[in-house]
Design an enzyme around this catalytic site. Sequence first.
Site, short mmCIF file in Angstrom:
data_model
loop_
_atom_site.label_atom_id
_atom_site.label_comp_id
_atom_site.label_asym_id
_atom_site.label_seq_id
_atom_site.Cartn_x
_atom_site.Cartn_y
_atom_site.Cartn_z
N ASP A 186 9.82 -7.65 5.97
CA ASP A 186 9.31 -6.56 5.14
C ASP A 186 10.43 -5.70 4.56
OD1 ASP A 186 7.18 -5.02 4.02
OD2 ASP A 186 7.50 -3.50 5.56
N LYS A 225 -4.76 -5.54 0.89
CA LYS A 225 -4.88 -4.33 0.07
C LYS A 225 -5.85 -4.63 -1.07
CE LYS A 225 -0.39 -2.25 1.11
NZ LYS A 225 0.89 -1.76 0.55
N ARG A 275 -23.13 -3.66 -18.25
CA ARG A 275 -21.96 -2.93 -17.76
C ARG A 275 -21.53 -3.40 -16.37
NH1 ARG A 275 -17.97 -2.38 -19.40
NH2 ARG A 275 -19.00 -1.76 -21.31
N GLU A 322 5.59 -8.82 11.92
CA GLU A 322 6.24 -8.11 10.81
C GLU A 322 7.55 -7.53 11.31
OE1 GLU A 322 4.11 -5.47 7.81
OE2 GLU A 322 5.24 -3.98 8.96
#
Length: 275
Positions: free
Chosen positions: A204, A121, A86, A183
Amino acid sequence: MQQWLNEDLGRGDLSAAALVGCSGEAHWLAKQAGVFCGGSLAKTIFHCLDPSLKIQLLVNDGDAITAGQRVLDIEGAATAMVAAERTALNLAMRLSGIATATAALVKQLEGTGVRLADTRKTSPGLRIFEKYASRCGGAYNHRVGLDDAAMLKENHLAWAGGIQNAIAAIRTNAPWPARVIVEAETAEEAKAAIAAGADAILLDEFSVAELQQLVPQLRSLALKRGSPVLLEASGINPEQIRAYASSGIDLISSSAACTRSSWLDLSMRFHTNKG
């Protein structure tokens, strides 16, 4: 990896008693098409429990696979194969899902000259593996960590007193090879960042139309200052990725392949013989 196994094993696999003396063969089967990733990691996980297991990888990480295809063969003690099954499958399915989703986005960019990059992320503790899966899918790695490059975001700029002050502080304190990325959420911020000497601008959540108008202006400003600037689009709709590529940017960064992808379905089939 031993920690991952320990999470599942706890004080010991209670089902192992039913398998004492059993050995044989097993294989991994792809239940859907995609891009495989995690074979070498799975091999290491199995060997953490039993180094004597014989494992043959039938495909390489980054290979396209089809539904029904065998991707791995394993032979040895059933107790070890079942106990590690697993954990090894979970990791490979997660990474294969990311690689598959990444490859789909990369395919949409074919012929445009625009590169796809991942983001930070990622799942805590799994970043290096998830970024590896992104590479297997054909993307480039963005920053692996905060020490790879200085990226100035909204809060940095607000607390530092503006773009000029923030970049000056980094140039003074960071090692000289460090890149500075700003940014920008508006055209004015992007232009100010170029004037302040930024190496790259992350644009962005701009629309395709906005980028088509802004990118030539930024290129012209960079030319006037005498040094190139890398232009990156982020915060995009992945379904429109090819349209964004038409704006003249260099790079698209997206977390979608990691944060929105499904696991690629793999299973393990046993052929166990009583020893």
